[in-house]
Motif scaffolding. Sequence first.
Motif, PDB file in Angstrom:
ATOM      1  N   ALA A  24     -20.036  13.398 -86.909  1.00 21.71           N
ATOM      2  CA  ALA A  24     -20.636  12.678 -88.040  1.00 21.71           C
ATOM      3  C   ALA A  24     -22.133  12.479 -87.824  1.00 21.71           C
ATOM      4  O   ALA A  24     -22.939  12.635 -88.745  1.00 21.71           O
ATOM      5  N   ALA A  25     -22.513  12.147 -86.592  1.00 21.47           N
ATOM      6  CA  ALA A  25     -23.917  11.853 -86.309  1.00 21.47           C
ATOM      7  C   ALA A  25     -24.800  13.086 -86.432  1.00 21.47           C
ATOM      8  O   ALA A  25     -25.950  13.000 -86.867  1.00 21.47           O
ATOM      9  N   LEU A  26     -24.275  14.236 -86.042  1.00 22.11           N
ATOM     10  CA  LEU A  26     -25.099  15.445 -85.943  1.00 22.11           C
ATOM     11  C   LEU A  26     -24.866  16.416 -87.094  1.00 22.11           C
ATOM     12  O   LEU A  26     -25.409  17.527 -87.078  1.00 22.11           O
ATOM     13  N   ASP A  27     -24.098  16.021 -88.075  1.00 18.60           N
ATOM     14  CA  ASP A  27     -23.799  16.886 -89.207  1.00 18.60           C
ATOM     15  C   ASP A  27     -25.092  17.345 -89.884  1.00 18.60           C
ATOM     16  O   ASP A  27     -25.917  16.540 -90.297  1.00 18.60           O
ATOM     17  N   GLY A  28     -25.272  18.653 -89.970  1.00 17.28           N
ATOM     18  CA  GLY A  28     -26.445  19.218 -90.616  1.00 17.28           C
ATOM     19  C   GLY A  28     -27.681  19.284 -89.745  1.00 17.28           C
ATOM     20  O   GLY A  28     -28.741  19.711 -90.213  1.00 17.28           O
ATOM     21  N   ARG A  29     -27.582  18.877 -88.475  1.00 22.76           N
ATOM     22  CA  ARG A  29     -28.742  18.896 -87.586  1.00 22.76           C
ATOM     23  C   ARG A  29     -28.622  20.062 -86.594  1.00 22.76           C
ATOM     24  O   ARG A  29     -27.546  20.348 -86.080  1.00 22.76           O
ATOM     25  N   ALA A  30     -29.748  20.675 -86.300  1.00 20.99           N
ATOM     26  CA  ALA A  30     -29.789  21.689 -85.251  1.00 20.99           C
ATOM     27  C   ALA A  30     -29.793  20.980 -83.896  1.00 20.99           C
ATOM     28  O   ALA A  30     -30.516  20.001 -83.699  1.00 20.99           O
ATOM     29  N   THR A  31     -28.969  21.447 -82.971  1.00 23.37           N
ATOM     30  CA  THR A  31     -28.883  20.808 -81.659  1.00 23.37           C
ATOM     31  C   THR A  31     -28.806  21.849 -80.551  1.00 23.37           C
ATOM     32  O   THR A  31     -28.358  22.979 -80.767  1.00 23.37           O
ATOM     33  N   GLU A  32     -29.269  21.438 -79.379  1.00 28.89           N
ATOM     34  CA  GLU A  32     -29.022  22.147 -78.139  1.00 28.89           C
ATOM     35  C   GLU A  32     -28.293  21.174 -77.220  1.00 28.89           C
ATOM     36  O   GLU A  32     -28.540  19.973 -77.274  1.00 28.89           O
ATOM     37  N   GLU A  33     -27.408  21.690 -76.368  1.00 32.69           N
ATOM     38  CA  GLU A  33     -26.534  20.783 -75.630  1.00 32.69           C
ATOM     39  C   GLU A  33     -26.528  21.099 -74.138  1.00 32.69           C
ATOM     40  O   GLU A  33     -26.513  22.265 -73.728  1.00 32.69           O
ATOM     41  N   ILE A  34     -26.561  20.040 -73.341  1.00 35.18           N
ATOM     42  CA  ILE A  34     -26.435  20.133 -71.883  1.00 35.18           C
ATOM     43  C   ILE A  34     -25.212  19.328 -71.476  1.00 35.18           C
ATOM     44  O   ILE A  34     -25.116  18.141 -71.780  1.00 35.18           O
ATOM     45  N   CYS A  35     -24.278  19.968 -70.774  1.00 33.06           N
ATOM     46  CA  CYS A  35     -22.987  19.333 -70.494  1.00 33.06           C
ATOM     47  C   CYS A  35     -22.719  19.098 -69.011  1.00 33.06           C
ATOM     48  O   CYS A  35     -21.724  18.449 -68.673  1.00 33.06           O
TER      49      CYS A  35
END
Length: 363
Positions: A24-35
């Motif tokens: 819900a928070a990131l809907d429609g946003r471009a993201t890069e992820e570090i896990c």
Amino acid sequence: MREALLLIRPAPMPGDRLSSVLSAALDGRATEEICTAQALAVWGGAGGLRNRRILFAIALGERGMNLEWCAMLAFLRGCPGCLEGSVGAVLIDGTGELYTKSAAKELVFAANLAGCAFVGQPLVEGTGSLANFTVQAKNAGTGLFEAYQGAAHHLADRLEAFEFPRRESPRLLALHASSHSTSNTMALWERVRGLLGGISVTEVGLRNGTLSDCSGCPYTACLHFGERGGCFYGGVMVEEVYPALRQADAVLFLAPNYNDALSANLTACINRLTALFRAVRFYDKAVFGIVVSGYSGGDIVAGQIISAMCMNKTFFLPARFALIETANDAGTALRLPGIEERISAFAAGIRAALLKSQPKETP
């Protein structure tokens, strides 16, 4: 096109509720992820964590722990400067009613020392029961989980939109409850103050029984007085602190360590800010601190300022917001090895966070 948000999130756990919140928070946003901590170290070594918008998202296990996050935290503590120029916000999801805020405070403190600023009220937390969203859900006419998702989405919006509200002639309010003649904290402050060219400083002392603590008036009474710029208990808070804070662009707490806690008068001051907070939010104001311990524990006091003023009262947190030193006997703070360099760096950080035009260095 907006730059992608950088999501630092330990690998999801089984039944991880945080995944739905992030959707819900990131809907429609471009993201890069570090896990993983290993990936975090690789990014950090290559400078990839600098000058980013970073959303830290941590799911805590049954005992309030996340071992992969512990490894990530260890990296941040050992890599000063790796988050230089970045701005952060935090999502913490817990399976119980404890540890979400303490985990967030520990995260923000470590990341701040590594160069990361934080937006005002940077934390959205979900306790196991989500009872902490009861009021928000009632106001929005939704369920608890929907209120949680909405808060996370709003946090991501604020993270993307944040800009330092720098001024040509910013104002700084310094609050203390110490003696100028004997306090190591005040000695450091006097040296810092002399380096704040271009910033107007107001100093308010809260000593000698001048300040009554908050007694918990009913919400409607507190709101009534706050909307009029006052508080039922009056005194120095209404006469000096409230007017100065309304005009200030930042507040600096001069905070000696009293039994691993803020002094009683500074604590009372923060509590009494609630009346003003009912009517005014402080998202465009910064908070700083000078913390001096006789033996140890400066991180605890700095963490209290983070919790009370940034997480709760909505002040934004510039990178390395606090000068934290250990000095016991009067006068020893100014004789600490390397203290002049740390004083200069701290003052430069205040200027960088507040001043639109930086003063030229004297040859």
